[in-house]
Design a protein around this motif. Sequence first.
Motif, PDB file in Angstrom:
ATOM      1  N   UNK A 140      14.105  53.960  17.163  1.00  0.00           N
ATOM      2  CA  UNK A 140      15.223  54.669  16.528  1.00  0.00           C
ATOM      3  C   UNK A 140      14.770  56.034  16.009  1.00  0.00           C
ATOM      4  N   UNK A 141      13.573  56.095  15.434  1.00  0.00           N
ATOM      5  CA  UNK A 141      13.029  57.375  14.991  1.00  0.00           C
ATOM      6  C   UNK A 141      12.964  58.369  16.154  1.00  0.00           C
ATOM      7  N   UNK A 142      12.467  57.881  17.293  1.00  0.00           N
ATOM      8  CA  UNK A 142      12.328  58.750  18.457  1.00  0.00           C
ATOM      9  C   UNK A 142      13.686  59.253  18.940  1.00  0.00           C
ATOM     10  N   UNK A 143      14.684  58.390  18.887  1.00  0.00           N
ATOM     11  CA  UNK A 143      16.031  58.803  19.272  1.00  0.00           C
ATOM     12  C   UNK A 143      16.535  59.905  18.347  1.00  0.00           C
ATOM     13  N   UNK A 144      16.435  59.673  17.051  1.00  0.00           N
ATOM     14  CA  UNK A 144      16.951  60.624  16.065  1.00  0.00           C
ATOM     15  C   UNK A 144      16.215  61.965  16.150  1.00  0.00           C
ATOM     16  N   UNK A 145      14.912  61.898  16.362  1.00  0.00           N
ATOM     17  CA  UNK A 145      14.101  63.119  16.396  1.00  0.00           C
ATOM     18  C   UNK A 145      14.169  63.844  17.740  1.00  0.00           C
ATOM     19  N   UNK A 146      14.800  63.197  18.728  1.00  0.00           N
ATOM     20  CA  UNK A 146      14.903  63.814  20.042  1.00  0.00           C
ATOM     21  C   UNK A 146      13.619  63.766  20.842  1.00  0.00           C
ATOM     22  N   UNK A 147      12.733  62.841  20.503  1.00  0.00           N
ATOM     23  CA  UNK A 147      11.436  62.740  21.183  1.00  0.00           C
ATOM     24  C   UNK A 147      11.286  61.460  21.986  1.00  0.00           C
ATOM     25  N   UNK A 148      12.364  60.700  22.149  1.00  0.00           N
ATOM     26  CA  UNK A 148      12.293  59.437  22.890  1.00  0.00           C
ATOM     27  C   UNK A 148      11.868  59.704  24.332  1.00  0.00           C
ATOM     28  N   UNK A 149      10.949  58.873  24.830  1.00  0.00           N
ATOM     29  CA  UNK A 149      10.484  58.998  26.202  1.00  0.00           C
ATOM     30  C   UNK A 149      10.427  57.631  26.865  1.00  0.00           C
ATOM     31  N   UNK A 150      10.695  57.578  28.180  1.00  0.00           N
ATOM     32  CA  UNK A 150      10.562  56.311  28.905  1.00  0.00           C
ATOM     33  C   UNK A 150       9.099  56.011  29.206  1.00  0.00           C
ATOM     34  N   UNK A 151       8.860  54.833  29.738  1.00  0.00           N
ATOM     35  CA  UNK A 151       7.515  54.474  30.158  1.00  0.00           C
ATOM     36  C   UNK A 151       6.865  53.441  29.256  1.00  0.00           C
ATOM     37  N   UNK A 152       5.722  52.968  29.693  1.00  0.00           N
ATOM     38  CA  UNK A 152       4.954  51.954  28.968  1.00  0.00           C
ATOM     39  C   UNK A 152       4.154  52.602  27.849  1.00  0.00           C
ATOM     40  N   UNK A 153       4.144  51.959  26.683  1.00  0.00           N
ATOM     41  CA  UNK A 153       3.363  52.464  25.561  1.00  0.00           C
ATOM     42  C   UNK A 153       2.706  51.299  24.821  1.00  0.00           C
ATOM     43  N   UNK A 154       1.369  51.262  24.803  1.00  0.00           N
ATOM     44  CA  UNK A 154       0.682  50.209  24.055  1.00  0.00           C
ATOM     45  C   UNK A 154       0.645  50.528  22.567  1.00  0.00           C
TER      46      UNK A 154
END
Length: 322
Positions: free
Chosen positions: A266-280
């Motif tokens: 949700x933070x990433x969405x709000x900040x406009x930094x959301x990215x697809x892909x795998x993240x450990x």
Amino acid sequence: MLNRRHFVAIAAVSAALLSSTSAIAADAHKVGILIPGSKSDKGWMESGYNGLLAAQEKYGENLEVQMIENINYADMEQALTQLAMGNELVIGVGGQTQQAVYKIAQRFPDTKFSIVGGNEGMEASNVAGYDVKQAEIAFVAGAAAAMMSENGAVSYVGGMEIPSIVNAGKEFGAGAKYINPDIKYFEAYTGDFDDVAGSKEATLAAINQGADVHYHILNLGLRGMEQAATENGTHIIGSYSNYCGTDPLYIAYSITGVGYQVEYAIDQLVEGTWEPGYMPFGLAMGKDASDMIVCEGDEEMKATLEEIMQKLLDGEISTLEG
């Protein structure tokens, strides 16, 4: 179509989440979340729900939330479709949502999807998979269990016998043997994260062979482990969230930041930094993402666990994926 109780669940939860705000802003970010189990399971699902509440408190009127919980596997695709129709971001809480998320994501290319518990290997331009690294922290939990066991015997009960859950069980055993090579280790799977009777039976079988500290990856099935441990005076290392001091049955908690990852998406969405892909995630993302909390352990025990976690971070100890 989803049955009526699921639509009622969406409306009721949305109202509860928004009760602290007088109105929703016209440009509020819209998030849908699928919690397949109960948000009160004292485990994975509850941790995810707590992350959602934390995000709601943080963003207030600037966040509008819809949630569906406690959904049957057969209804998962329909639930995700319902959420995708009206939200910018849809979060699936649990690896069991992954297959359905990737399928529905193809139909909604303009909607972002995040999977808490996502695995490496599947890709889509609008899907992010967050790996909680359960096997990594399970190794540390196994070490803690071995140090706290009075009988030299510990046990693990998992729900579905899928790679991530099995790998966590194997690493719990490996962590216990890292501390005590002669420790007895019992491992079982119920086939269902919510199987109370099955988890009780598996825990009792381990207790009958001497196990006095138990670990799990269960949802409502945890109730069965609690029943077995309570009846026999043994103890549990809990998962996902730190509730030390609330129940003497629990002597430690492994932090697997399910809620942290919900809030992260949700933070990433709000900040406009959301990215697809795998993240450990795991230990490398800090103690909010992964940690081992011993409720009343001595300083030497805690120092040993910190040393093990540092060795995992440094690559001196390696674990299975999951």
